[in-house]
Structure formats: C-alpha cells, structure tokens
Design an enzyme around this catalytic site. Structure first.
Site, PDB file in Angstrom:
ATOM      1  N   LYS A 123      -0.375  14.327  32.788  1.00  0.00           N
ATOM      2  CA  LYS A 123      -1.236  15.877  32.768  1.00  0.00           C
ATOM      3  C   LYS A 123      -2.454  15.704  33.250  1.00  0.00           C
ATOM      4  O   LYS A 123      -2.793  16.569  34.057  1.00  0.00           O
ATOM      5  CB  LYS A 123      -0.948  16.658  31.483  1.00  0.00           C
ATOM      6  CG  LYS A 123       0.519  16.584  31.144  1.00  0.00           C
ATOM      7  CD  LYS A 123       0.834  17.083  29.694  1.00  0.00           C
ATOM      8  CE  LYS A 123       2.277  16.811  29.349  1.00  0.00           C
ATOM      9  NZ  LYS A 123       2.621  16.917  27.868  1.00  0.00           N
ATOM     10  N   LYS A 150      -3.324  13.150  21.434  1.00  0.00           N
ATOM     11  CA  LYS A 150      -2.052  12.616  21.348  1.00  0.00           C
ATOM     12  C   LYS A 150      -1.843  12.598  19.859  1.00  0.00           C
ATOM     13  O   LYS A 150      -2.886  12.802  19.058  1.00  0.00           O
ATOM     14  CB  LYS A 150      -1.814  11.539  22.138  1.00  0.00           C
ATOM     15  CG  LYS A 150      -3.141  10.515  21.868  1.00  0.00           C
ATOM     16  CD  LYS A 150      -2.755   9.247  22.678  1.00  0.00           C
ATOM     17  CE  LYS A 150      -3.366   9.163  24.147  1.00  0.00           C
ATOM     18  NZ  LYS A 150      -2.382   9.085  25.043  1.00  0.00           N
ATOM     19  N   ARG A 151      -0.581  12.375  19.617  1.00  0.00           N
ATOM     20  CA  ARG A 151      -0.113  12.148  17.824  1.00  0.00           C
ATOM     21  C   ARG A 151      -1.288  11.018  17.618  1.00  0.00           C
ATOM     22  O   ARG A 151      -1.512   9.985  18.390  1.00  0.00           O
ATOM     23  CB  ARG A 151       1.095  11.871  17.876  1.00  0.00           C
ATOM     24  CG  ARG A 151       2.141  12.949  17.851  1.00  0.00           C
ATOM     25  CD  ARG A 151       3.375  12.423  17.681  1.00  0.00           C
ATOM     26  NE  ARG A 151       3.872  11.412  18.402  1.00  0.00           N
ATOM     27  CZ  ARG A 151       4.463  10.381  18.362  1.00  0.00           C
ATOM     28  NH1 ARG A 151       4.735  10.095  16.909  1.00  0.00           N
ATOM     29  NH2 ARG A 151       4.782   9.389  19.062  1.00  0.00           N
ATOM     30  N   THR A 206       2.888  10.871  28.574  1.00  0.00           N
ATOM     31  CA  THR A 206       3.013  11.966  29.788  1.00  0.00           C
ATOM     32  C   THR A 206       1.827  12.730  29.875  1.00  0.00           C
ATOM     33  O   THR A 206       1.461  13.290  30.818  1.00  0.00           O
ATOM     34  CB  THR A 206       4.129  12.697  29.104  1.00  0.00           C
ATOM     35  OG1 THR A 206       3.936  13.136  27.909  1.00  0.00           O
ATOM     36  CG2 THR A 206       5.597  12.247  29.699  1.00  0.00           C
ATOM     37  N   HIS A 232      13.279   5.494  23.600  1.00  0.00           N
ATOM     38  CA  HIS A 232      11.517   6.130  23.845  1.00  0.00           C
ATOM     39  C   HIS A 232      10.663   5.143  23.274  1.00  0.00           C
ATOM     40  O   HIS A 232       9.576   5.630  23.222  1.00  0.00           O
ATOM     41  CB  HIS A 232      11.315   7.489  23.504  1.00  0.00           C
ATOM     42  CG  HIS A 232      12.100   8.305  24.188  1.00  0.00           C
ATOM     43  ND1 HIS A 232      11.534   9.308  25.302  1.00  0.00           N
ATOM     44  CD2 HIS A 232      13.272   9.093  24.143  1.00  0.00           C
ATOM     45  CE1 HIS A 232      12.396  10.132  25.851  1.00  0.00           C
ATOM     46  NE2 HIS A 232      13.405  10.171  24.896  1.00  0.00           N
ATOM     47  N   LYS A 238      -1.890   3.852  19.131  1.00  0.00           N
ATOM     48  CA  LYS A 238      -2.369   4.652  20.310  1.00  0.00           C
ATOM     49  C   LYS A 238      -3.839   4.077  20.427  1.00  0.00           C
ATOM     50  O   LYS A 238      -4.640   4.553  21.228  1.00  0.00           O
ATOM     51  CB  LYS A 238      -2.233   6.062  20.302  1.00  0.00           C
ATOM     52  CG  LYS A 238      -0.688   6.367  20.433  1.00  0.00           C
ATOM     53  CD  LYS A 238      -0.451   7.808  20.197  1.00  0.00           C
ATOM     54  CE  LYS A 238       1.106   8.060  20.412  1.00  0.00           C
ATOM     55  NZ  LYS A 238       1.547   8.357  21.757  1.00  0.00           N
TER      56      LYS A 238
END
Ligand code: 26Q
Length: 818
Positions: free
Chosen positions: A670, A558-559, A666, A367, A564
């Site tokens: 969604k 998200k985290r 992911t 991952h 990110k």
C-alpha cells in the site's frame, strides 16, 4: 378443495410502465422520510448517512440479483472464502467509487445542504479483524467481484470487533468497539437462511452401520448479508456473516416461575458465540469459546454451501466441480471434518469417496510460520465439544499415516510430524496438519514464505505430497488503496498516463518514463505534500502535536508485535536523537516518526513498546534543541480508516521484521503504491517489491532469513553485538536507566535485559545495518530530484501487487474458475 383460485385463473392488471427515474436528491429524501423515519429538518448526520446508504444500496440490489441469476443460469462453479476475519472498514466510499456515483451523490447531497465527505467520516469502520489476514480477506472480496467471479465470503458478524484503542498517559487502553450502535444500513438479515449447529453430546450407531451425532446442545446460525460491489459495478457478490441465536430464546416456564436468569440463560450463552472477535495473540490460549466460534461458523457455512449445491445441482458427488472452498488460515480448518461428517453421515457417501471430494473442494492458505502461533486444541476439549469430528479426524489420521508409512524415508520422527495429533506433551489436535491433509492446494502468501513452509513447518507433509504447496503472493485492492485513499495522486496519474491503470494496475509502469522529469516530479511532490498537510491537520486535532509537512514522514503502521520490531525503530530513533543533540551543526534531514498499531491486550511486551514510543515522543517533542529536526508521534486507534489517511502521506515505509518471520506484509504494498520508499529487510513480500522496483529504489538492510537461521544455530550472543556498537549500547543504556521514564526509571529495564540475554528477534544483530541504511535515507532526502525519481519508480513498479492479480492466480491454479 381449493381455498384460493390457481394463479393462472386470475387476471392480473397490466403492469404499470416503469416510473421515470426520480432525481437522486429526491430518492435520498424519500429514504430519509420513509425508511429512516426522519424529517428533513430534524435529520442528524447519522440519519443522512443511513438515508444515503439505503439509496445507494437500492442501486446495488438489481445488479446483485442479476449477479446471482447469471451464476445460477450458467451453472457456474462458485468460490467460497471462509475467514474468521473481514476487515472491511467503511463501505460508502467504496460503493460510490466502484459504481462511479461519487460526483452524482456529492451534488445531490450538496443540494440538500449536506456534505458527503462529512457523512462519509461518521460511517463506522467495520473492524471485524485483527490485521493483515482480515484486510486481505476484504481486498479479496472486492477483487472477486471486480473480476466477475461468483463468490461468497463467509464469516462471523461480531457485535464487538477489534477493540478501540485509547492512549492514556502513554499506555494502551482497550475500549469496546460498538460499530453496530446506529445499526448497519448495509446489511440484510436472511431469517430463511438458518441452520442448527450442535455441540457436545455423543455419537450413536445407526441401523445401517453408520454413525450419527446426537449433540447435547444446539444453537441457530442466521445469515446476515452485505453486498460487495466490484470495480465499475460489474458484479455484486455477497459477504455472508453468521449471527447466533438460541433455539429457545425465552424459557417461558422459568420466566413464569420468576427465574429470569434461567429464562434467558440459553439466549445469553448462544449470543456469546458471535459477541466478540478474538485478538491475534502472540500465544493463542486455546480457549473453548474460540473453538466453538470456529465450529459454529464452519458448520453454518458448509451447511449453506451444501444446501445451495443440492438446490442447484441435486447431486452431492459433483460438489467439487461446482464449489471451491478456501480456508483463510487454520481458523476454519474444522471445516474439513465437518464436510466429511455431512458427506458420510448425512449424505451417506463412503468414507473414501467423501475424502476425495473433500480434498478436491478445499484449498488452505497459511499465514504464519511462527510455531507458537500455529493453532492446536487440547484433545479432551475437542472430543468433548465435537465427538463425531474427533472420530473422523482419527479415521483421516489413520489413512494419512498409512500412506506416510508406505514411504521408505518415513521414520518415527517424520510420522509424528505428519500426524494430526501432537503427542509430544498433552495430546493436541493440529489444525494446520488437518487443513494440509484435507486440501488439494496449500499456499503461502509470498515467495520466501512459501519456500520456508516447504523447508520448516510442513517439511514432512511436503515430502509426502510434493505437489500440494504453491505460492500466491498477496495483493491489495487498488480501488481502496490508491483511487479512494489518494484521489490527488489518482488524478495526476490519469492526466499523465491515461486511464488504463484503473482497470489494470500494472499499467502504472508507464510512469517510469516520467520519473526524471522535473515538472512531473514537482507535481508528484506537491500531491504528497498536500496529503501530508491533511494528515498533519488530523494529528494536530487528535493529539495536539504540530508537524511540519516539509519534513520526511517516516511511518511504521501495523499490529504491534516483537517480530515486526517497532522496538528496533524506537531504539534507532533514540540513537538519532542523541546524535542530533551531540552534533546540531550537521546537515540533518528533518524527520517525523509516525507509529500506529494495536497490541493484543494480553501481550505484555507489545504494550510496553507502545508506552516506550509515547515516553520517547514526550521527551523528544518537547526538546527545543531538536525541534525542527525530529518529532515522534504515536497515532491512537489504528484501523482501516486511519491507514487510508496515513498511507498517502508517507515518504518512508518501515518494513523491518526479522527476516523469515513476516509471511508477506501488505502495508508494504500500500505504501509503495502511494509513492513511499521502503526501508526493509529481505522478508516476506519485501523481496518481491525489491525485484519489481529495482534494488536502487529501496533500502534493504540486515540479515537474510538463511543468515538468521544460521546465526541461531551457531549460537547468537546479542551482548557481543551490543558491546561492539557504541550507538546501540548508549541508546539501550539510556532507555534502561530511565532517561525516558523518570517517573518509573526501571520501567524498561526488563525489556532491555531481554535484548542482552536472548534477543529472540535479533534486533541487536541488525541494528548497525539499520542505522547505516537510515543515514543513506537522510542523504537521499537531501537531494530531492533523486528522492522523487525513486518515489515515482515505486508507484510505477508495484502495480503487480494488485489483489486482482492475486485472485486471478487463485482462480486459475487453485479454484479452476478462470
Ligand atoms: C488464532 C487463534 C486464536 C485467536 C486468534 C488467532 C489469530 C487471529 C488472527 C491468529 C492470527 C491472526 C492474524 C494473522 C495475520 O494477520 N497474519 C498476517 O497475514 C497477512 C496476510 O497474508 C500477511 O501479510 C502478514 O505477514 C501476516 O502476519
């Protein structure tokens, strides 16, 4: 001598005819009375919740047993998903939806004066995971049951899962998560399924020339099972989580001598093992307790798999024909050595045969490509804790390197990259290499990620075993992420295109035919608006900020991690704020910037980014000159339940990682399924989302993964990018000089200095492209017919990202069970 007559000698009374089914409301009251032990008049909401769950659970048990029996009867191959994380969230609504019992239970409770929605809300959110990897495991469990595949999830029953996040004066504060405070009515403790797990000690040789491990310390692993109901109740599988206990929980000798601490020392030490979930840190520290957790759960799971196999099939050599074990990242990779130990030391197989069975049994999913996130363990620690496993790893390594050396291309560099031991500094065991070597399949989680695995981290192993790496693009369960979280959209889809999409998510493609119908657009937009109004309500109640549901809801949830690039989004927001103030007369698109996410407690910059979001929010939200045009909120305590509120209410989905760094994502799936447009880089699954929704229906910007690598190689100078962008340099200057932190003007000077100096995540290189893309978003928002056409095409286009599709691919290509 017989104490009891043989069973066949006894005349049993005729079995009673089955009682007429009791109405549901009566069964709930019976559960409340006899199992929760509460009177109807004294019952509190938690008691009603427990009584409802216990009643629904009864409905599940028959199917659960039937599922086990059918797998047994058919001699079916079983799938085992080993994961240190299962981010399952709440289960009641999930079970009700999949059993089709929603209305029935709502009415039964209403007849008792209880509101189903209210008790659903107080169910604790089981947060046994950090983020994407843990949620993927939960979606996979649901899809495995929905596809009627016999499967077990194995993990740890952490007493404290992911911490609860509070925001105090803008700073993240971590509080313990106590999801078990009221007990967990879903679980069944299986005292009979217990195993000894050893640590430390020494290896002795046996008479027959073998080796045997004599651990210095032992603890007991006990199974706790939770049923996982598939869509339409077709099958119920088991999530089996392990809890640790001392072999000798109370040392009476010490107790009697008055030394209470010593009497309980073993218990405390054992219970530490399953006490708390480790955070997904930017740089995992390699702590001993974490390795102990990994081994504890791997050993318990494998002993259970082998025990079940021997019970049903009686021959260890057929293990790989009857069991497929998937390793969710390297966290359970010590399983490779543990299975070898069980096969060689306990079942007396030859090393080579054991190795063939091990490889045929395991699959490994990677991952992450970030080198600093790859798990390695200091060799001395590993050897002290697991001396027999260390020997087996040496033996596996010798075999692996022998094979590698037989290749003409394998020079010293390649050999040291393939080795299970990193010898570049202090010697360390490389868990990714162990997992790669011990598996017949190694998969990435999106097409780009899989390509990069072959080219970067696993380049040499891939050259040695070119057939092993394969792609399995992630997916999400449409039951939780469409039906349950967005009942209004689900209803609209059923009216418009029928029910086919409920069983085959790809059938949402039929919506495309309606994308440009004004009437359908209006209904789609009305659903979105209602979801936004509901979210606004929640936000007003929790953080006392009022939002306008007619503004664009632009979300990044998200985290919190530098790759990110939440910081890119915040800096752009600052630039936009400045622009709106300088040109209030322009036709701005009103926006609400919504952030949510947790930072690992030791991750300094991530926590500072949370503070910055809150500092910018305070200033912007209080500015009367930009009132209706711009708002920023940081919603505390992001978890599955909060995601279920935000996802259906989003207009714009921020997926802006530095290209090449997000394995898949992911949340992107969604949000798109629920009709949000994506603004994103060509990273992870964003690429495949673009391929499916079409390039006109997504906002792609910035460097590609290959360009990022190229820029790095050529020497990247962020200060030049900053100098060339007036907007970027103004925004950075404002942040660095304390415009948003007057109480501590230097708070962000270090963070901004890092952008000037090395900017590891290339925020500056992508800034202008990002800003341009955002202005295109604004323009589209101002033409509603065009916006809704694209939003609808997103819902229509992303049905393929169902975890049913992903699991079908694993089942066909890796596990060979379909
Ligand atoms: C490792 C060692 C010690 C302690 C903790 C960890 C640890 C724990 C969790 C390291 C990483 C994680 C979680 C990683 C994760 O969530 N990865 C995400 O997986 C998703 C599912 O495949 C992808 O969509 C995301 O791109 C990826 O970031």
């Amino acid at each position: 001598m017989q104490d009891h007559p043989a069973l066949s000698d006894v005349t049993l009374p005729d079995p009673k005819p089955p009682a007429a089914p009791t109405p549901l409301a009566e069964r709930i009251v019976a559960s409340l009375t006899y199992r929760v032990g509460k009177d109807v008049r004294a019952a509190r909401p938690h008691d009603w919740l427990a009584a409802t769950i216990l009643t629904v659970r009864d409905q599940i048990i028959d199917r659960w047993m039937a599922s086990t029996r059918s797998a047994h009867g058919a001699g079916a191959k079983r799938v085992y998903y080993l994961s240190l994380e299962f981010l399952i969230g709440r289960l009641l609504r999930d079970a009700l939806t999949n059993l089709g019992m929603n209305e029935e239970v709502r009415e039964a409770l209403a007849s008792l004066g209880v509101d189903l929605a209210a008790i659903e809300e107080i169910e604790p959110d089981a947060a046994l995971g950090n983020g994407g990897l843990g949620r993927l495991a939960a979606c996979f469990m649901e899809s495995l049951a929905s596809l009627d595949l016999p499967a077990y999830g194995y993990g740890i029953r952490y007493v404290n899962g992911m911490f609860r996040q509070r925001i105090d004066d803008g700073w993240q504060v971590e509080l313990p998560e106590t999801w078990l405070a009221h007990g967990d009515p879903w679980e069944f403790e299986r005292r009979e399924s217990s195993y000894h797990i050893g640590f430390g000690g020494e290896v002795v040789s046996t008479d027959t020339g073998g080796a045997k491990w004599r651990p210095a310390e032992r603890v007991i692993a006990t199974a706790v099972d939770t049923p996982v109901v598939g869509w339409r109740g077709v099958r119920v599988n088991t999530l089996r989580l392990w809890t640790a206990q001392a072999v000798d929980p109370l040392k009476l000798e010490a107790f009697n001598a008055g030394d209470y601490a010593a009497a309980l020392a073993d218990s405390n030490r054992a219970e530490q093992l399953t006490r708390v979930l480790y955070p997904a840190d930017a740089h995992p520290a390699g702590q001993e307790l974490r390795l102990r957790q990994e081994y504890f759960f791997s050993s318990a799971s494998l002993q259970d798999v082998v025990r079940r196999h021997m019970q049903y099939f009686g021959d260890i050599r057929t293990l790989a024909d009857k069991a497929a074990i998937q390793l969710n990242d390297t966290h359970p990779a010590v399983s490779v050595a543990e299975l070898m130990r069980l096969l060689v030391d306990v079942h007396d197989l030859e090393f080579d045969e054991a190795w063939r069975i091990t490889q045929a049994t395991f699959g490994y999913t990677n991952h992450t490509l970030l080198p600093e996130a790859l798990e390695t363990w200091p060799l001395p620690m590993f050897e002290r804790l697991l001396p027999r496993h260390m020997q087996l790893i040496y033996a596996i390594n010798a075999r692996l390197l022998r094979e590698a050396r037989s290749r003409p291309w394998a020079d010293d560099r390649a050999i040291s990259a393939i080795s299970l031991i990193d010898e570049s500094g202090e010697r360390r065991v490389r868990m990714a290499n162990l997992a790669f070597a011990g598996a017949h399949s190694v998969n990435g989680v999106a097409a780009l990620h899989t390509r990069l695995m072959k080219q970067t981290v696993f380049a040499d192993l891939h050259r040695l075993y070119p057939e092993r790496i394969n792609n399995k693009t992630n997916g999400i369960t449409p039951r939780r992420w469409l039906q349950q979280c967005n009942p209004a959209l689900t209803g609209l889809l059923r009216e418009t295109i029928g029910d086919a999409f409920l069983d085959r998510t790809e059938a949402t493609s039929a919506l495309e035919a309606h994308a440009d119908e004004g009437d359908f657009q209006a209904r789609f937009a009305a659903v979105k608006r209602a979801n936004k109004a509901a979210l606004s309500d929640h936000i007003r109640r929790h953080i006392a900020v009022r939002l306008d549901p007619d503004a664009m809801f632009d979300v990044q949830i998200k985290r919190i991690h530098e790759y990110k690039r939440q910081l890119l989004n915040i800096v752009e927001t600052v630039a936009l704020y400045d622009d709106i103030r300088s040109h209030p007369e322009r036709d701005w698109a009103p926006r609400v910037k919504i952030f949510a996410g947790k930072a690992a407690s030791s991750y300094h910059n991530a926590k500072l980014i949370i503070k910055l979001a809150n500092d910018v929010a305070r200033r912007v939200n209080a500015d009367t000159s930009t009132q209706d045009l711009l708002k920023l909120v940081f919603v505390p305590n992001y978890n599955v339940s909060l995601a279920e509120r935000i996802v259906p209410a989003a207009d714009l989905s921020e997926q802006i990682s530095t290209a090449g760094m997000e394995a898949s994502g992911t949340g992107n799936m969604k949000l798109a399924l629920n009709g949000a447009l994506t603004i994103g880089t060509l990273d992870g699954a964003n690429i495949e989302i673009r391929d499916r929704v079409g390039p006109d229906n997504i906002f792609i910007f910035g460097l590609t993964a290959d360009e990022v690598a190229g820029r790095r190689q050529a020497g990247y100078h962020p200060a030049d990018c900053i100098a060339q962008s007036r907007e970027l340099s103004q925004a950075l200057t404002a942040i660095a000089s304390g415009v948003f932190s007057p109480d501590d003007p230097a708070r962000y000077s270090g963070l901004v200095a890092e952008l000037y100096n090395d900017d590891r995540f290339m925020l500056c290189a992508d800034f202008d492209a990002y800003t341009r893309a955002q202005r295109e978003v604004d323009a589209l928002w101002r033409t509603p017919a065009a916006w809704w056409s694209k939003a609808i095409r997103n819902t229509a286009g992303v049905g393929w990202f169902s975890s049913d599709r992903t699991i079908s691919e694993y089942a066909r290509d890796i596990w060979e069970v379909m």
